[in-house]
Design a protein around this motif. Sequence first.
Motif, PDB file in Angstrom:
ATOM      1  N   SER A  44       0.834  -1.215   0.000  1.00 48.06           N
ATOM      2  CA  SER A  44       0.000   0.000   0.000  1.00 48.06           C
ATOM      3  C   SER A  44       0.863   1.256   0.000  1.00 48.06           C
ATOM      4  N   ALA A  45       1.969   1.220   0.745  1.00 49.29           N
ATOM      5  CA  ALA A  45       2.833   2.391   0.842  1.00 49.29           C
ATOM      6  C   ALA A  45       3.439   2.755  -0.513  1.00 49.29           C
ATOM      7  N   ILE A  46       3.963   1.772  -1.233  1.00 50.26           N
ATOM      8  CA  ILE A  46       4.613   2.113  -2.509  1.00 50.26           C
ATOM      9  C   ILE A  46       3.590   2.533  -3.560  1.00 50.26           C
ATOM     10  N   GLU A  47       2.367   2.022  -3.464  1.00 49.40           N
ATOM     11  CA  GLU A  47       1.341   2.454  -4.414  1.00 49.40           C
ATOM     12  C   GLU A  47       0.887   3.884  -4.106  1.00 49.40           C
ATOM     13  N   GLU A  48       0.621   4.175  -2.831  1.00 45.99           N
ATOM     14  CA  GLU A  48       0.102   5.501  -2.465  1.00 45.99           C
ATOM     15  C   GLU A  48       1.169   6.587  -2.591  1.00 45.99           C
ATOM     16  N   GLU A  49       2.390   6.273  -2.256  1.00 42.60           N
ATOM     17  CA  GLU A  49       3.454   7.286  -2.257  1.00 42.60           C
ATOM     18  C   GLU A  49       4.054   7.515  -3.642  1.00 42.60           C
ATOM     19  N   ILE A  50       4.091   6.475  -4.465  1.00 44.59           N
ATOM     20  CA  ILE A  50       4.815   6.587  -5.741  1.00 44.59           C
ATOM     21  C   ILE A  50       3.934   6.248  -6.941  1.00 44.59           C
ATOM     22  N   PHE A  51       3.353   5.046  -6.929  1.00 44.73           N
ATOM     23  CA  PHE A  51       2.674   4.555  -8.133  1.00 44.73           C
ATOM     24  C   PHE A  51       1.426   5.357  -8.476  1.00 44.73           C
ATOM     25  N   TYR A  52       0.559   5.640  -7.511  1.00 47.12           N
ATOM     26  CA  TYR A  52      -0.676   6.378  -7.809  1.00 47.12           C
ATOM     27  C   TYR A  52      -0.396   7.818  -8.248  1.00 47.12           C
ATOM     28  N   PRO A  53       0.501   8.549  -7.582  1.00 45.76           N
ATOM     29  CA  PRO A  53       0.802   9.896  -8.096  1.00 45.76           C
ATOM     30  C   PRO A  53       1.359   9.881  -9.526  1.00 45.76           C
ATOM     31  N   GLU A  54       2.219   8.919  -9.841  1.00 42.25           N
ATOM     32  CA  GLU A  54       2.755   8.823 -11.203  1.00 42.25           C
ATOM     33  C   GLU A  54       1.648   8.446 -12.186  1.00 42.25           C
ATOM     34  N   SER A  55       0.738   7.591 -11.760  1.00 42.65           N
ATOM     35  CA  SER A  55      -0.372   7.188 -12.622  1.00 42.65           C
ATOM     36  C   SER A  55      -1.298   8.367 -12.902  1.00 42.65           C
ATOM     37  N   ARG A  56      -1.548   9.185 -11.889  1.00 39.57           N
ATOM     38  CA  ARG A  56      -2.412  10.363 -12.083  1.00 39.57           C
ATOM     39  C   ARG A  56      -1.758  11.339 -13.058  1.00 39.57           C
ATOM     40  N   GLU A  57      -0.458  11.467 -12.962  1.00 45.84           N
ATOM     41  CA  GLU A  57       0.253  12.364 -13.888  1.00 45.84           C
ATOM     42  C   GLU A  57       0.167  11.834 -15.323  1.00 45.84           C
ATOM     43  N   ALA A  58       0.239  10.525 -15.475  1.00 50.47           N
ATOM     44  CA  ALA A  58       0.208   9.943 -16.822  1.00 50.47           C
ATOM     45  C   ALA A  58      -1.194   9.906 -17.406  1.00 50.47           C
ATOM     46  N   ARG A 126      10.196   4.158 -18.710  1.00 49.97           N
ATOM     47  CA  ARG A 126       9.644   4.818 -17.518  1.00 49.97           C
ATOM     48  C   ARG A 126       9.097   3.795 -16.538  1.00 49.97           C
ATOM     49  N   LEU A 127       8.491   2.737 -17.036  1.00 51.20           N
ATOM     50  CA  LEU A 127       7.964   1.689 -16.150  1.00 51.20           C
ATOM     51  C   LEU A 127       9.095   0.952 -15.433  1.00 51.20           C
ATOM     52  N   GLU A 128      10.220   0.764 -16.108  1.00 46.31           N
ATOM     53  CA  GLU A 128      11.365   0.112 -15.478  1.00 46.31           C
ATOM     54  C   GLU A 128      11.939   0.985 -14.355  1.00 46.31           C
ATOM     55  N   GLU A 129      12.085   2.243 -14.652  1.00 44.25           N
ATOM     56  CA  GLU A 129      12.601   3.156 -13.620  1.00 44.25           C
ATOM     57  C   GLU A 129      11.647   3.230 -12.425  1.00 44.25           C
ATOM     58  N   LEU A 130      10.362   3.284 -12.706  1.00 47.31           N
ATOM     59  CA  LEU A 130       9.359   3.327 -11.639  1.00 47.31           C
ATOM     60  C   LEU A 130       9.386   2.041 -10.826  1.00 47.31           C
ATOM     61  N   GLY A 131       9.613   0.921 -11.470  1.00 43.56           N
ATOM     62  CA  GLY A 131       9.688  -0.355 -10.760  1.00 43.56           C
ATOM     63  C   GLY A 131      10.850  -0.391  -9.778  1.00 43.56           C
ATOM     64  N   ASP A 132      12.001   0.179 -10.165  1.00 43.16           N
ATOM     65  CA  ASP A 132      13.152   0.227  -9.248  1.00 43.16           C
ATOM     66  C   ASP A 132      12.832   1.067  -8.013  1.00 43.16           C
ATOM     67  N   ARG A 133      12.160   2.160  -8.199  1.00 47.54           N
ATOM     68  CA  ARG A 133      11.791   3.026  -7.063  1.00 47.54           C
ATOM     69  C   ARG A 133      10.808   2.316  -6.134  1.00 47.54           C
ATOM     70  N   LEU A 134       9.859   1.621  -6.727  1.00 44.28           N
ATOM     71  CA  LEU A 134       8.874   0.893  -5.919  1.00 44.28           C
ATOM     72  C   LEU A 134       9.537  -0.210  -5.099  1.00 44.28           C
ATOM     73  N   GLU A 135      10.449  -0.943  -5.698  1.00 47.47           N
ATOM     74  CA  GLU A 135      11.102  -2.053  -5.010  1.00 47.47           C
ATOM     75  C   GLU A 135      11.961  -1.552  -3.846  1.00 47.47           C
ATOM     76  N   ALA A 136      12.675  -0.442  -4.049  1.00 52.30           N
ATOM     77  CA  ALA A 136      13.522   0.108  -2.991  1.00 52.30           C
ATOM     78  C   ALA A 136      12.684   0.588  -1.810  1.00 52.30           C
ATOM     79  N   ARG A 137      11.579   1.236  -2.095  1.00 54.57           N
ATOM     80  CA  ARG A 137      10.711   1.732  -1.021  1.00 54.57           C
ATOM     81  C   ARG A 137      10.028   0.576  -0.291  1.00 54.57           C
ATOM     82  N   PHE A 138       9.664  -0.469  -1.009  1.00 57.58           N
ATOM     83  CA  PHE A 138       9.022  -1.633  -0.379  1.00 57.58           C
ATOM     84  C   PHE A 138       9.971  -2.274   0.644  1.00 57.58           C
TER      85      PHE A 138
END
Length: 254
Positions: A44-58, A126-138
Amino acid sequence: MKATDLLKEQHQEVDELFERMSQAGGNEIIALRDELVANLVGHSAIEEEIFYPESREALGASPLIPTSYEEHALVHIMLQKLLSAEPGDESFHARLSVLKELVQHHVQEEEQQLFPKIESAMGAERLEELGDRLEARFTQVREGNVKALLTQNVAKSMPAATTGRRTRAAKPTARKTAAAKRPPAKRASTQRAEPARGAQKGRRGAAATTGRKKAAETAPAKTGRTAPARKPSRPAKITRTGRKGGRSSSASAR
């Protein structure tokens, strides 16, 4: 790994934990529960902090993202309820079942509706870079105080209910305070009004007394002008008559 692939992989791990918990017992189910809580809080943390904001921007405005936030809030509440129940209790498995339904519904919406749109809107790089950020935060969330973060998430998702309870609790006090203040105000106004009425009565009494004095002073003055004219005339006649009679009598005698 692409962000959407990482999230799908975590979805699968959570589903496997649910299956293992349904067959486990004793200390094993406690360990599996803690693993489930850590995975879901981190996810939930990586989705709310990173993935959802990036998705809203896209994607721009999309009802799927606000809905996902609200579904996370319900998952957090059920996780906290699951932690408060003992594995041997009847409520434990009931809460586990409700939690599983919530998570499965949320996963289905993301994988079937949100992820395809994200993959179309974002390029592979962009999805690859976003995946690295999500994994580190998780990993960072999993290594921290997961239960404290869960408590914060639950408190953050229910501010309106907390405020409503405080407001309702404060209303009786406010009424009591208002009720306590009203009587002194009424007594004060009565005390101010009574002297005013007393003063008015005093002024009226003084005016009446002054009027009576003036009337008394005026009345004797009028009587004095007429009475002397009447009173002397009667004695004068008697005196003159007596004196004449006396003289006549005396002359006769002589």
